[in-house]
Structure formats: structure tokens, C-alpha cells
Scaffold this motif. Structure first.
Motif, PDB file in Angstrom:
ATOM      1  N   LEU A  73      -6.645  -2.375  -6.351  1.00  0.00           N
ATOM      2  CA  LEU A  73      -5.070  -2.978  -6.503  1.00  0.00           C
ATOM      3  C   LEU A  73      -5.903  -4.738  -6.787  1.00  0.00           C
ATOM      4  O   LEU A  73      -6.287  -5.512  -6.410  1.00  0.00           O
ATOM      5  CB  LEU A  73      -4.847  -3.034  -5.082  1.00  0.00           C
ATOM      6  CG  LEU A  73      -4.563  -1.868  -4.510  1.00  0.00           C
ATOM      7  CD1 LEU A  73      -4.997  -1.786  -3.287  1.00  0.00           C
ATOM      8  CD2 LEU A  73      -3.556  -0.330  -5.605  1.00  0.00           C
ATOM      9  N   VAL A  74      -4.609  -5.513  -7.589  1.00  0.00           N
ATOM     10  CA  VAL A  74      -4.728  -6.343  -7.887  1.00  0.00           C
ATOM     11  C   VAL A  74      -3.210  -7.564  -7.313  1.00  0.00           C
ATOM     12  O   VAL A  74      -2.554  -7.106  -7.330  1.00  0.00           O
ATOM     13  CB  VAL A  74      -4.293  -6.945  -9.310  1.00  0.00           C
ATOM     14  CG1 VAL A  74      -4.825  -9.139  -9.557  1.00  0.00           C
ATOM     15  CG2 VAL A  74      -5.296  -6.140 -10.034  1.00  0.00           C
ATOM     16  N   PHE A  75      -4.169  -8.189  -6.344  1.00  0.00           N
ATOM     17  CA  PHE A  75      -2.804  -8.862  -5.436  1.00  0.00           C
ATOM     18  C   PHE A  75      -2.358 -10.596  -5.663  1.00  0.00           C
ATOM     19  O   PHE A  75      -3.407 -10.898  -7.037  1.00  0.00           O
ATOM     20  CB  PHE A  75      -3.986  -9.330  -4.105  1.00  0.00           C
ATOM     21  CG  PHE A  75      -3.735  -8.033  -3.248  1.00  0.00           C
ATOM     22  CD1 PHE A  75      -3.435  -7.703  -2.419  1.00  0.00           C
ATOM     23  CD2 PHE A  75      -4.748  -7.280  -3.631  1.00  0.00           C
ATOM     24  CE1 PHE A  75      -3.336  -6.113  -2.130  1.00  0.00           C
ATOM     25  CE2 PHE A  75      -5.570  -6.264  -2.946  1.00  0.00           C
ATOM     26  CZ  PHE A  75      -4.251  -5.620  -1.922  1.00  0.00           C
ATOM     27  N   ASP A  76      -1.229 -10.630  -5.435  1.00  0.00           N
ATOM     28  CA  ASP A  76      -0.945 -11.791  -5.966  1.00  0.00           C
ATOM     29  C   ASP A  76      -1.131 -13.232  -5.513  1.00  0.00           C
ATOM     30  O   ASP A  76      -1.794 -14.605  -6.405  1.00  0.00           O
ATOM     31  CB  ASP A  76       0.565 -12.134  -5.510  1.00  0.00           C
ATOM     32  CG  ASP A  76       0.724 -12.219  -4.246  1.00  0.00           C
ATOM     33  OD1 ASP A  76       0.222 -11.969  -3.183  1.00  0.00           O
ATOM     34  OD2 ASP A  76       1.928 -12.356  -3.919  1.00  0.00           O
ATOM     35  N   ASP A  77      -2.288 -12.847  -4.861  1.00  0.00           N
ATOM     36  CA  ASP A  77      -3.164 -13.957  -4.045  1.00  0.00           C
ATOM     37  C   ASP A  77      -4.320 -14.634  -5.113  1.00  0.00           C
ATOM     38  O   ASP A  77      -5.310 -15.682  -4.750  1.00  0.00           O
ATOM     39  CB  ASP A  77      -4.099 -14.679  -2.873  1.00  0.00           C
ATOM     40  CG  ASP A  77      -4.769 -13.220  -1.991  1.00  0.00           C
ATOM     41  OD1 ASP A  77      -5.017 -11.956  -3.318  1.00  0.00           O
ATOM     42  OD2 ASP A  77      -5.068 -12.739  -1.125  1.00  0.00           O
ATOM     43  N   GLY A  78      -4.779 -13.502  -6.043  1.00  0.00           N
ATOM     44  CA  GLY A  78      -5.846 -13.557  -6.888  1.00  0.00           C
ATOM     45  C   GLY A  78      -6.758 -12.279  -6.341  1.00  0.00           C
ATOM     46  O   GLY A  78      -7.530 -12.074  -7.424  1.00  0.00           O
ATOM     47  N   HIS A  79      -6.847 -11.719  -5.504  1.00  0.00           N
ATOM     48  CA  HIS A  79      -8.292 -11.181  -4.872  1.00  0.00           C
ATOM     49  C   HIS A  79      -7.279  -9.601  -5.952  1.00  0.00           C
ATOM     50  O   HIS A  79      -6.456  -9.065  -5.575  1.00  0.00           O
ATOM     51  CB  HIS A  79      -8.094 -10.555  -3.682  1.00  0.00           C
ATOM     52  CG  HIS A  79      -9.506  -9.597  -3.379  1.00  0.00           C
ATOM     53  ND1 HIS A  79     -10.345 -10.148  -2.455  1.00  0.00           N
ATOM     54  CD2 HIS A  79      -8.241  -8.225  -2.573  1.00  0.00           C
ATOM     55  CE1 HIS A  79     -10.713  -9.002  -2.447  1.00  0.00           C
ATOM     56  NE2 HIS A  79     -10.159  -7.800  -2.874  1.00  0.00           N
ATOM     57  N   ASP A  80      -9.118  -9.343  -6.498  1.00  0.00           N
ATOM     58  CA  ASP A  80      -8.690  -7.762  -7.244  1.00  0.00           C
ATOM     59  C   ASP A  80     -10.269  -7.253  -7.822  1.00  0.00           C
ATOM     60  O   ASP A  80     -10.272  -6.432  -8.356  1.00  0.00           O
ATOM     61  CB  ASP A  80      -8.695  -8.077  -8.450  1.00  0.00           C
ATOM     62  CG  ASP A  80      -9.455  -9.051  -9.757  1.00  0.00           C
ATOM     63  OD1 ASP A  80     -10.142  -9.857  -9.258  1.00  0.00           O
ATOM     64  OD2 ASP A  80      -9.444  -9.586 -10.991  1.00  0.00           O
ATOM     65  N   SER A  81     -11.322  -7.438  -6.414  1.00  0.00           N
ATOM     66  CA  SER A  81     -11.882  -6.610  -6.805  1.00  0.00           C
ATOM     67  C   SER A  81     -13.055  -5.540  -5.580  1.00  0.00           C
ATOM     68  O   SER A  81     -14.031  -5.042  -5.815  1.00  0.00           O
ATOM     69  CB  SER A  81     -13.698  -8.130  -6.319  1.00  0.00           C
ATOM     70  OG  SER A  81     -13.529  -8.510  -5.246  1.00  0.00           O
ATOM     71  N   GLY A  82     -11.662  -5.460  -5.311  1.00  0.00           N
ATOM     72  CA  GLY A  82     -11.574  -4.115  -4.719  1.00  0.00           C
ATOM     73  C   GLY A  82     -11.698  -2.525  -5.062  1.00  0.00           C
ATOM     74  O   GLY A  82     -10.349  -2.510  -5.748  1.00  0.00           O
ATOM     75  N   LEU A  83     -12.560  -1.864  -5.027  1.00  0.00           N
ATOM     76  CA  LEU A  83     -12.089  -0.659  -5.477  1.00  0.00           C
ATOM     77  C   LEU A  83     -11.603   0.163  -4.398  1.00  0.00           C
ATOM     78  O   LEU A  83     -12.379   0.581  -3.707  1.00  0.00           O
ATOM     79  CB  LEU A  83     -13.138  -0.329  -6.209  1.00  0.00           C
ATOM     80  CG  LEU A  83     -13.288  -0.346  -7.647  1.00  0.00           C
ATOM     81  CD1 LEU A  83     -14.449  -0.466  -7.609  1.00  0.00           C
ATOM     82  CD2 LEU A  83     -12.235  -0.425  -8.680  1.00  0.00           C
ATOM     83  N   TYR A  84      -9.950   1.197  -3.831  1.00  0.00           N
ATOM     84  CA  TYR A  84      -9.323   1.842  -3.634  1.00  0.00           C
ATOM     85  C   TYR A  84      -9.855   3.129  -3.593  1.00  0.00           C
ATOM     86  O   TYR A  84      -8.507   3.724  -4.195  1.00  0.00           O
ATOM     87  CB  TYR A  84      -8.290   1.400  -2.549  1.00  0.00           C
ATOM     88  CG  TYR A  84      -8.046  -0.542  -2.518  1.00  0.00           C
ATOM     89  CD1 TYR A  84      -7.935  -0.225  -0.628  1.00  0.00           C
ATOM     90  CD2 TYR A  84      -8.196  -1.271  -3.040  1.00  0.00           C
ATOM     91  CE1 TYR A  84      -7.899  -1.558  -0.714  1.00  0.00           C
ATOM     92  CE2 TYR A  84      -8.057  -2.315  -2.743  1.00  0.00           C
ATOM     93  CZ  TYR A  84      -7.619  -2.604  -1.843  1.00  0.00           C
ATOM     94  OH  TYR A  84      -7.973  -3.984  -0.970  1.00  0.00           O
ATOM     95  N   SER A  85     -11.044   3.650  -3.271  1.00  0.00           N
ATOM     96  CA  SER A  85     -11.061   5.072  -3.779  1.00  0.00           C
ATOM     97  C   SER A  85     -10.002   6.290  -2.901  1.00  0.00           C
ATOM     98  O   SER A  85      -9.249   5.447  -1.559  1.00  0.00           O
ATOM     99  CB  SER A  85     -13.050   6.316  -3.193  1.00  0.00           C
ATOM    100  OG  SER A  85     -12.748   5.712  -1.578  1.00  0.00           O
ATOM    101  N   TRP A  86     -10.078   7.214  -3.274  1.00  0.00           N
ATOM    102  CA  TRP A  86      -8.865   8.412  -2.660  1.00  0.00           C
ATOM    103  C   TRP A  86     -10.222   8.767  -0.957  1.00  0.00           C
ATOM    104  O   TRP A  86      -8.022   8.515   0.040  1.00  0.00           O
ATOM    105  CB  TRP A  86      -9.090   9.784  -3.153  1.00  0.00           C
ATOM    106  CG  TRP A  86      -8.034   9.858  -4.866  1.00  0.00           C
ATOM    107  CD1 TRP A  86      -8.519  10.454  -5.370  1.00  0.00           C
ATOM    108  CD2 TRP A  86      -7.709   8.619  -5.015  1.00  0.00           C
ATOM    109  NE1 TRP A  86      -7.801  10.309  -6.550  1.00  0.00           N
ATOM    110  CE2 TRP A  86      -7.402   8.933  -6.426  1.00  0.00           C
ATOM    111  CE3 TRP A  86      -7.015   7.276  -5.000  1.00  0.00           C
ATOM    112  CZ2 TRP A  86      -7.154   8.356  -7.639  1.00  0.00           C
ATOM    113  CZ3 TRP A  86      -6.445   7.023  -5.367  1.00  0.00           C
ATOM    114  CH2 TRP A  86      -5.920   7.185  -7.167  1.00  0.00           C
ATOM    115  N   LYS A  87     -10.553   8.233  -0.751  1.00  0.00           N
ATOM    116  CA  LYS A  87     -11.019   8.158   0.764  1.00  0.00           C
ATOM    117  C   LYS A  87     -10.981   6.989   1.149  1.00  0.00           C
ATOM    118  O   LYS A  87     -10.305   6.821   2.508  1.00  0.00           O
ATOM    119  CB  LYS A  87     -12.258   8.737   0.391  1.00  0.00           C
ATOM    120  CG  LYS A  87     -13.525   8.429   1.869  1.00  0.00           C
ATOM    121  CD  LYS A  87     -15.194   8.998   1.759  1.00  0.00           C
ATOM    122  CE  LYS A  87     -15.902   8.927   3.231  1.00  0.00           C
ATOM    123  NZ  LYS A  87     -16.635   9.488   3.174  1.00  0.00           N
TER     124      LYS A  87
END
Length: 130
Positions: A73-87
Motif C-alpha cells: 500500500l502506498v500512502f499519500d504521506d509517502g509511506h510505502d514500505s509495508g507488505l500487507y499479506s493476506w494474513k
């Protein structure tokens, strides 16, 4: 076994992500919750989670698939380093009330705010210009 995501619907106007799973579970997750509980190392630190503040109005601007098991997920504050697995998404959906209550308690303890930072434009009065 973790259910698989069968549908994602971003509603930017209301700042939520709807997630549908193959077992019938359906969750509506606030972008703010997804941001402040990001599974990234930036947020989780080295065993001590970082309190993320001022994200009441954060929004998702882009969803990038990662294989068939996660999204970035890429957020409008620039944060984009998390991978959101289905779990991760399923656990966040099932536990969002507890996650939210914990987040609000941590904010209160730190005397921090959910409100976005407002950039201030400071103008100085120059008496010679009057």
C-alpha cells in the motif's frame, strides 16, 4: 490456514479499504489504521513499535500486488514500505477494534495527536514597510 483475498476496493473519499476473503469474511479498514499499524520495519522498529501520529487524514494512493499473497500500500504521506499479506489484512480486520483502542491509548499516553500537521506560513510585520 489463512483465507485468501478475493477482493480489494479502495474508497478514497471515505478513506477506507474494503477487503473480501474467500471464506466470506469482509472487513472495512480505515486507511489511518492501516498506516499506523503498518507491518513495515519503519513502524515496528526493532521489537519496539514506533508511535505514528498525525495520520487522521492519510489516504492510500496506490495498491501494488506482491505475488499472490500480499499487496504493497502506498500512502499519500509517502509511506510505502509495508507488505500487507493476506494474513496481516485478515488479522487486522478481525482485531481492528483492539488495535484501534491500543493506538488511541498509546496516543493519549504520549500526549500525541491524530490530527494532521498544518504547515504554517509565518509573515513578519515590517514596521519600515508601513
Amino acid at each position: 490456514m489463512t483465507p485468501s483475498v478475493t477482493g480489494l476496493k479502495l474508497k478514497q473519499g471515505s478513506r477506507v479499504l474494503e477487503v473480501q476473503f474467500d471464506n466470506g469474511d469482509h472487513f472495512v479498514l480505515a486507511c489511518e489504521l492501516l498506516r499506523v499499524c503498518s507491518p513495515s520495519a519503519e513502524v515496528h522498529g526493532h521489537g519496539k513499535p514506533v508511535l505514528v501520529t498525525n495520520k487522521r487524514e492519510v489516504n492510500i494512493v496506490k495498491i501494488e500486488p506482491v505475488g499472490n499473497y500480499a499487496v504493497k500500500l502506498v500512502f499519500d504521506d509517502g509511506h510505502d514500505s509495508g507488505l500487507y499479506s493476506w494474513k496481516v489484512l485478515h488479522e487486522m480486520g478481525r482485531n481492528q477494534e483492539a488495535l484501534w483502542a491500543d493506538y488511541l491509548a498509546r496516543l493519549k499516553a504520549a500526549k500525541a495527536s491524530r490530527e494532521p500537521m498544518i504547515p504554517l506560513k509565518v509573515q513578519f510585520f515590517d514596521p519600515d514597510q508601513s
